[in-house]
Motif scaffolding. Structure first.
Motif, mmCIF file in Angstrom:
data_model
loop_
_atom_site.group_PDB
_atom_site.id
_atom_site.type_symbol
_atom_site.label_atom_id
_atom_site.label_comp_id
_atom_site.label_asym_id
_atom_site.label_seq_id
_atom_site.Cartn_x
_atom_site.Cartn_y
_atom_site.Cartn_z
ATOM 1 N N LYS A 53 0.825 -1.207 0.000
ATOM 2 C CA LYS A 53 0.000 0.000 0.000
ATOM 3 C C LYS A 53 0.860 1.258 0.000
ATOM 4 O O LYS A 53 0.502 2.263 -0.591
ATOM 5 N N ASN A 54 2.018 1.185 0.653
ATOM 6 C CA ASN A 54 2.869 2.364 0.791
ATOM 7 C C ASN A 54 4.081 2.366 -0.129
ATOM 8 O O ASN A 54 4.942 3.226 -0.003
ATOM 9 N N GLU A 55 4.157 1.412 -1.051
ATOM 10 C CA GLU A 55 5.267 1.396 -1.994
ATOM 11 C C GLU A 55 5.076 2.488 -3.040
ATOM 12 O O GLU A 55 3.970 2.705 -3.535
ATOM 13 N N PRO A 56 6.163 3.164 -3.414
ATOM 14 C CA PRO A 56 6.052 4.175 -4.465
ATOM 15 C C PRO A 56 6.028 3.528 -5.854
ATOM 16 O O PRO A 56 6.343 2.341 -6.001
ATOM 17 N N LEU A 57 5.673 4.324 -6.841
ATOM 18 C CA LEU A 57 5.756 3.872 -8.227
ATOM 19 C C LEU A 57 7.211 3.589 -8.563
ATOM 20 O O LEU A 57 8.107 4.282 -8.072
ATOM 21 N N THR A 58 7.426 2.618 -9.417
ATOM 22 C CA THR A 58 8.784 2.409 -9.908
ATOM 23 C C THR A 58 9.085 3.525 -10.908
ATOM 24 O O THR A 58 8.170 4.212 -11.392
ATOM 25 N N ARG A 59 10.332 3.705 -11.220
ATOM 26 C CA ARG A 59 10.726 4.735 -12.188
ATOM 27 C C ARG A 59 10.030 4.496 -13.533
ATOM 28 O O ARG A 59 9.538 5.431 -14.167
ATOM 29 N N GLU A 60 9.972 3.238 -13.957
ATOM 30 C CA GLU A 60 9.348 2.916 -15.243
ATOM 31 C C GLU A 60 7.854 3.234 -15.227
ATOM 32 O O GLU A 60 7.314 3.769 -16.189
ATOM 33 N N GLU A 61 7.171 2.895 -14.128
ATOM 34 C CA GLU A 61 5.741 3.200 -14.022
ATOM 35 C C GLU A 61 5.522 4.709 -14.077
ATOM 36 O O GLU A 61 4.617 5.191 -14.767
ATOM 37 N N TRP A 62 6.353 5.462 -13.351
ATOM 38 C CA TRP A 62 6.194 6.914 -13.314
ATOM 39 C C TRP A 62 6.359 7.503 -14.709
ATOM 40 O O TRP A 62 5.554 8.318 -15.147
ATOM 41 N N PHE A 63 7.404 7.072 -15.429
ATOM 42 C CA PHE A 63 7.620 7.598 -16.779
ATOM 43 C C PHE A 63 6.510 7.192 -17.735
ATOM 44 O O PHE A 63 6.128 7.964 -18.619
ATOM 45 N N ASN A 64 5.969 5.993 -17.577
ATOM 46 C CA ASN A 64 4.839 5.591 -18.423
ATOM 47 C C ASN A 64 3.644 6.517 -18.217
ATOM 48 O O ASN A 64 3.013 6.945 -19.187
ATOM 49 N N PHE A 96 3.767 9.556 -17.023
ATOM 50 C CA PHE A 96 4.182 10.904 -17.415
ATOM 51 C C PHE A 96 4.104 11.084 -18.925
ATOM 52 O O PHE A 96 3.495 12.020 -19.422
ATOM 53 N N PHE A 97 4.718 10.178 -19.682
ATOM 54 C CA PHE A 97 4.814 10.354 -21.131
ATOM 55 C C PHE A 97 3.617 9.841 -21.907
ATOM 56 O O PHE A 97 3.193 10.465 -22.868
ATOM 57 N N TRP A 98 3.067 8.712 -21.537
ATOM 58 C CA TRP A 98 2.107 8.045 -22.409
ATOM 59 C C TRP A 98 0.652 8.169 -22.004
ATOM 60 O O TRP A 98 -0.220 7.802 -22.777
ATOM 61 N N ASN A 156 -5.654 0.138 -22.524
ATOM 62 C CA ASN A 156 -4.951 1.375 -22.201
ATOM 63 C C ASN A 156 -4.166 1.114 -20.922
ATOM 64 O O ASN A 156 -4.732 0.991 -19.846
ATOM 65 N N PHE A 157 -2.830 1.038 -21.034
ATOM 66 C CA PHE A 157 -1.982 0.688 -19.899
ATOM 67 C C PHE A 157 -2.246 1.595 -18.716
ATOM 68 O O PHE A 157 -2.450 1.132 -17.599
ATOM 69 N N SER A 158 -2.237 2.894 -18.939
ATOM 70 C CA SER A 158 -2.387 3.840 -17.833
ATOM 71 C C SER A 158 -3.693 3.633 -17.095
ATOM 72 O O SER A 158 -3.723 3.603 -15.871
ATOM 73 N N GLU A 159 -4.754 3.492 -17.844
ATOM 74 C CA GLU A 159 -6.080 3.342 -17.237
ATOM 75 C C GLU A 159 -6.193 2.035 -16.468
ATOM 76 O O GLU A 159 -6.700 2.005 -15.349
ATOM 77 N N SER A 160 -5.695 0.950 -17.054
ATOM 78 C CA SER A 160 -5.807 -0.340 -16.371
ATOM 79 C C SER A 160 -4.941 -0.377 -15.114
ATOM 80 O O SER A 160 -5.356 -0.924 -14.094
ATOM 81 N N GLU A 161 -3.748 0.206 -15.164
ATOM 82 C CA GLU A 161 -2.892 0.246 -13.982
ATOM 83 C C GLU A 161 -3.515 1.126 -12.900
ATOM 84 O O GLU A 161 -3.488 0.775 -11.730
ATOM 85 N N TYR A 162 -4.074 2.258 -13.303
ATOM 86 C CA TYR A 162 -4.710 3.148 -12.346
ATOM 87 C C TYR A 162 -5.867 2.427 -11.641
ATOM 88 O O TYR A 162 -5.999 2.504 -10.420
ATOM 89 N N LYS A 163 -6.665 1.691 -12.401
ATOM 90 C CA LYS A 163 -7.779 0.934 -11.810
ATOM 91 C C LYS A 163 -7.266 -0.132 -10.846
ATOM 92 O O LYS A 163 -7.840 -0.350 -9.787
ATOM 93 N N ARG A 223 -1.368 10.585 -10.165
ATOM 94 C CA ARG A 223 -1.995 11.887 -10.418
ATOM 95 C C ARG A 223 -0.937 12.952 -10.664
ATOM 96 O O ARG A 223 -1.073 13.770 -11.579
ATOM 97 N N GLU A 224 0.121 12.949 -9.849
ATOM 98 C CA GLU A 224 1.208 13.920 -10.028
ATOM 99 C C GLU A 224 1.880 13.736 -11.385
ATOM 100 O O GLU A 224 2.126 14.715 -12.093
ATOM 101 N N ALA A 225 2.203 12.496 -11.738
ATOM 102 C CA ALA A 225 2.875 12.220 -13.005
ATOM 103 C C ALA A 225 2.014 12.675 -14.179
ATOM 104 O O ALA A 225 2.529 13.242 -15.146
ATOM 105 N N LYS A 226 0.703 12.440 -14.092
ATOM 106 C CA LYS A 226 -0.185 12.863 -15.177
ATOM 107 C C LYS A 226 -0.237 14.391 -15.286
ATOM 108 O O LYS A 226 -0.244 14.939 -16.384
ATOM 109 N N ILE A 227 -0.263 15.075 -14.154
ATOM 110 C CA ILE A 227 -0.269 16.549 -14.180
ATOM 111 C C ILE A 227 1.029 17.068 -14.786
ATOM 112 O O ILE A 227 1.017 17.924 -15.675
ATOM 113 N N TYR A 228 2.157 16.531 -14.324
ATOM 114 C CA TYR A 228 3.448 16.956 -14.876
ATOM 115 C C TYR A 228 3.546 16.604 -16.355
ATOM 116 O O TYR A 228 4.090 17.365 -17.153
ATOM 117 N N GLY A 229 3.016 15.455 -16.728
ATOM 118 C CA GLY A 229 3.012 15.064 -18.135
ATOM 119 C C GLY A 229 2.177 16.008 -18.976
ATOM 120 O O GLY A 229 2.575 16.397 -20.076
#
Length: 142
Positions: free
Chosen positions: A65-76, A78-80, A93-100, A115-121
């Motif tokens: 529950k308290n683990e952060p996103l991996t670098r790869e997840e964050w960039f996905n 952010f960019f995609w 849709n990778f982002s949507e399915s992972e978010y769910k 949410r932060e990564a999407k805003i920055y993206g």
């Protein structure tokens, strides 16, 4: 345990049943879980082992529950997250399915970071598009 809402009670593992008994929000489901666990006729030794497994299960659940996103997840995210097509033909849709998945399993920290990564993206792609419109296109005579 919202992630098990479509799972039949007889398919629950012993640890899942115990979790439902201890943390269930519905009295009906708690009673069903207790009845199912009783049907399994576990010995006293097995019940003690089950308690130990349950403690490990809850610790692992809390850790996840308290683990952060991996670098790869964050960039996905952010960019995609804004560039993946949403059409009739492409349902994956990778982002949507992972978010769910994060929401279903209660990964609160990951949800905040998504949410932060999407805003920055969004800001990143907005700046890229604005720079293209105001600096590149005029030099090309468009």
């Amino acid at each position: 345990m919202p992630y098990m809402q479509n799972k039949k009670i007889y398919r629950y593992t012993n640890v899942e049943l115990l979790d439902q008994i201890k943390n269930g929000s519905s009295k009906t489901l708690v009673n069903q879980a207790q009845e199912e666990l009783d049907k399994r006729d576990l010995s006293h030794l097995e019940l003690n082992k089950l308690e130990e497994e349950y403690v490990k299960f809850k610790a692992y659940q809390e850790k996840r529950k308290n683990e952060p996103l991996t670098r790869e997840e964050w960039f996905n995210f952010f960019f995609w997250s804004f560039l993946q097509p949403n059409s009739r033909w492409i349902k994956d849709n990778f982002s949507e399915s992972e978010y769910k998945r994060f929401r279903t399993h209660g990964f609160d920290k990951k949800l905040r970071q998504v949410r932060e990564a999407k805003i920055y993206g969004f800001i990143f792609w907005f700046i890229i598009a604005t720079a293209l419109i105001f600096f590149v296109l005029p030099k090309l005579g468009l």
